[in-house]
Scaffold this active site. Structure first.
Site, short mmCIF file in Angstrom:
data_model
loop_
_atom_site.label_atom_id
_atom_site.label_comp_id
_atom_site.label_asym_id
_atom_site.label_seq_id
_atom_site.Cartn_x
_atom_site.Cartn_y
_atom_site.Cartn_z
CG ASP B 74 -2.14 0.85 1.25
OD1 ASP B 74 -1.95 2.14 0.53
OD2 ASP B 74 -3.15 0.30 1.49
CB THR B 144 -8.59 13.61 -14.06
OG1 THR B 144 -9.68 13.86 -14.78
CG2 THR B 144 -8.48 14.00 -12.76
CB SER B 179 -15.97 14.32 -7.71
OG SER B 179 -14.82 13.83 -8.20
CE1 TYR B 181 -9.66 10.12 -9.40
CE2 TYR B 181 -11.28 11.26 -10.76
CZ TYR B 181 -10.02 10.54 -10.44
OH TYR B 181 -9.15 10.47 -11.62
CG HIS B 182 -12.76 14.90 -10.85
ND1 HIS B 182 -14.01 14.28 -10.71
CD2 HIS B 182 -12.30 14.50 -12.10
CE1 HIS B 182 -14.08 13.77 -11.77
NE2 HIS B 182 -13.17 13.74 -12.66
CE LYS B 185 -6.17 10.63 -10.00
NZ LYS B 185 -4.94 9.90 -10.44
CB VAL B 324 -23.64 19.30 -8.57
CG1 VAL B 324 -23.70 21.11 -8.79
CG2 VAL B 324 -24.66 18.52 -7.62
#
Lengths: 394, 394
Positions: B74, B144, B179, B181-182, B185, B324
């Site tokens: 990990d 991304t 999000s 997640y984004h 990044k 959204v």
């Protein structure tokens, strides 16, 4: 208003809580007491003695007749955050509750990871708690002017209109911060902006400059109400640290050329700005940024100022810069929103600089000169600060 | 070159490892197998059956005669990261090893915090390990295109020249991602840019578009070498998901108006881009950004395309947008750096769209139609995905 001050036991959180209480608001403070733990870890202490939170609150009740409700707990503990907001039902949450030292975040990997996880997760927990309980709660978040770095263009308040290839948009001002601590605040800002957008939360991000000073009208009422004053190489910020160096006859240590220019403000203006933000909340879903400072100074100019007005002889020494930063650069930031809301700034005066040195002279018997030297070198991944030994130095 | 592929058991990591191995590089893969765990958590599975990592590596040895060294561990475990880099001595580290689903990060607070901590701490550990062991190691990081959001100006590659009030600077392109997640990044990008500056690390941030496709020349050599193909509402990306929906007679679910336009690329181009980045490293201390995509499509256009060329009857259904986001907007991104290095893109063709649907028809017996519906609503803080039950749906 009902206002919850997170980090309400710290340098700025405590006097902010007193100020808001005095101004007639119902105030609660939340703190995990981490700042006191960092002192123990580093083997340093506030120049001015400070009391435990419980005693502070009790003395405030005696002196003012007003109640501040303390909550001891950690923002990374989500059930605690949720329960505290549920019980206190704040109109506004003022969030000072983060690890706030750049050098501390640069000690080593463990301190970098701790700083980012602690700050980012604490703020995420808060955003989720607000979204779950009451999306009208106004989150007043302490950011930092350091988020912007030192670009070669004027720094606007959070957003900038960019015209590019014939098209125009207003976008978040680009961020280029100088430490893992400052980066944690950049991460927070992006997370908060997003939460406002998807959940309709309202938030004010106060991108604050470097604060100087120690006394406020409320802390001056009783020695038990004093707030901390840091002078060490890890937590001491520039002007406060110079005052102590002057007091103990330690040369004022200017890092590199000293042309580093920063936005700054008086501690009393921090309190006023936070209250102005609370009293004038943004619309639902609005994320707004205020640049919270009053003046810009270079490190070199501050050293000269202390030397000129101190009641003792002061020398200035340029030392190799332990940080990685431009030492000569353009710097100009815009701050119009807080003045428009009515901020009356306390600009730095000879008297105030001198009074800081005099305060330091009063407490010079408490100064550990070993703690002043910068021990965190940004260029290496493990600094000499001996955490295991709980002591600063080699 | 010696190249370590982090997340080398995943959708893109595994075929990238094969591609680099075939191209003559010494390849190691690192994975904590979290992606397989998410399947178990959500009660979903890859459309195409995939083998365990050990079997994949063994079959690759049989088929190609080439060795890929697996490391199971990990990235949030710093001693593991340090030891793996010490043992493998890579010239380049290709970092796919992050939680990569936007909806997964939006399930609830726990998944948001997990995504940000996992991604940010993993990358911090990597940066520290590189700084400690060998600052020449080239970090090729998967970012991304979503980091930019959808601004009303052209999206440049990582940086933009801004002229403002008569002064000019080149600054990081503003980020406004959709999000948690984004956002993770975006946090990574800021952390990496800083690490390059203070430690002289070299890094390429590949801001990748949405990838479609499943077969590569290497995965096609043996069924054991197949990479995963996700179609569920949480991990399935738009074109791959539409192919499966077409195959099973499920209406293509367009979220809202479908005018959402995104940068996209073929999985084979991902592999080529990563290798081009490795073969052409940046200078010491340089942080550069490549926009890694080949074409831009709206969701609506992709649905129509699938409908037009699929060998089966296909209907399209607009459903309330669980995210959204703007549903009609300007979108144009620049990508010149990878083409300049020699990228020969595989542009999307009728044949390729049809072949994706045919692939899905081949494996339609493995499809769980219940898993297709979007179950994560960005507007609420706790989505209906029942994690406790390990199942998707109500």
């Amino acid at each position: 208003m009902r206002i919850l001050v997170l980090g309400g036991d710290g340098y700025l959180g405590w006097p902010t809580a007193l100020h808001l209480s005095k101004a007639g608001h119902d105030v609660g403070v939340v703190d995990n007491l981490a700042r006191r733990h960092y002192d123990d870890e580093m083997g340093v202490d506030s120049l001015v003695p400070i009391r435990q939170l419980q005693r502070r609150v009790a003395t405030w009740k005696e002196v003012s007749g007003l109640t501040i409700v303390p909550f001891i707990g950690d923002l990374t503990d989500h059930p605690f955050v949720l329960e505290t907001l549920r019980v206190f039902e704040p109109d506004a949450v003022v969030h000072f509750g983060e690890q706030r030292s750049a050098p501390y975040s640069m000690i080593d990997r463990e301190h970098a990871v701790y700083t980012q996880v602690n700050n980012v997760v604490g703020t995420l927990n808060l955003l989720y708690a607000i979204a779950e309980l009451n999306r009208d709660i106004h989150l007043v978040k302490l950011g930092t002017m350091g988020e912007y770095g030192s670009p070669n263009i004027d720094i606007e308040e959070g957003f900038i209109e960019i015209t590019h290839k014939g098209r125009t948009d207003v976008l978040p001002f680009p961020k280029n911060p100088p430490s893992f601590y400052h980066l944690s605040k950049v991460h927070d800002s992006h997370n908060i902006m997003f939460a406002c957008r998807i959940w309709g939360i309202r938030s004010t991000d106060l991108n604050q400059g470097i604060v100087y000073g120690q006394q406020t009208p409320e802390t001056a009422l009783h020695p038990d109400l004093a707030t901390r004053f840091d002078y060490d190489g890890v937590f001491g910020t520039v002007l406060n640290r110079f005052a102590v160096q002057a007091a103990v006859g330690y040369p004022l240590t200017v890092y590199g050329k000293g042309g580093q220019t920063r936005a700054m403000l008086d501690i009393r203006d921090t309190l006023a700005c936070v209250e102005l933000a609370c009293l004038n909340p943004p619309d639902a879903g609005e994320y707004r940024v205020f640049n919270q400072f009053t003046e810009e100074f270079s490190v070199r100019d501050l050293a000269s100022w202390v030397q000129r007005v101190a009641p003792v002889e002061v020398s200035i020494e340029s030392i190799p810069n332990p940080r990685v930063e431009k030492e000569e650069h353009y710097y100009h930031a815009v701050t119009t929103k807080l003045p428009e809301l009515g901020l009356q700034p306390h600009l730095l005066t000879d008297d105030h600089v001198r009074s800081l040195v005099e305060l330091a002279i009063t407490y010079k018997h408490r100064v550990n000169p070993e703690a002043i030297r910068p021990t965190v070198n940004y260029r290496v991944t493990k600094s000499e600060v001996s955490v295991a030994g709980g002591a600063v130095g080699e």
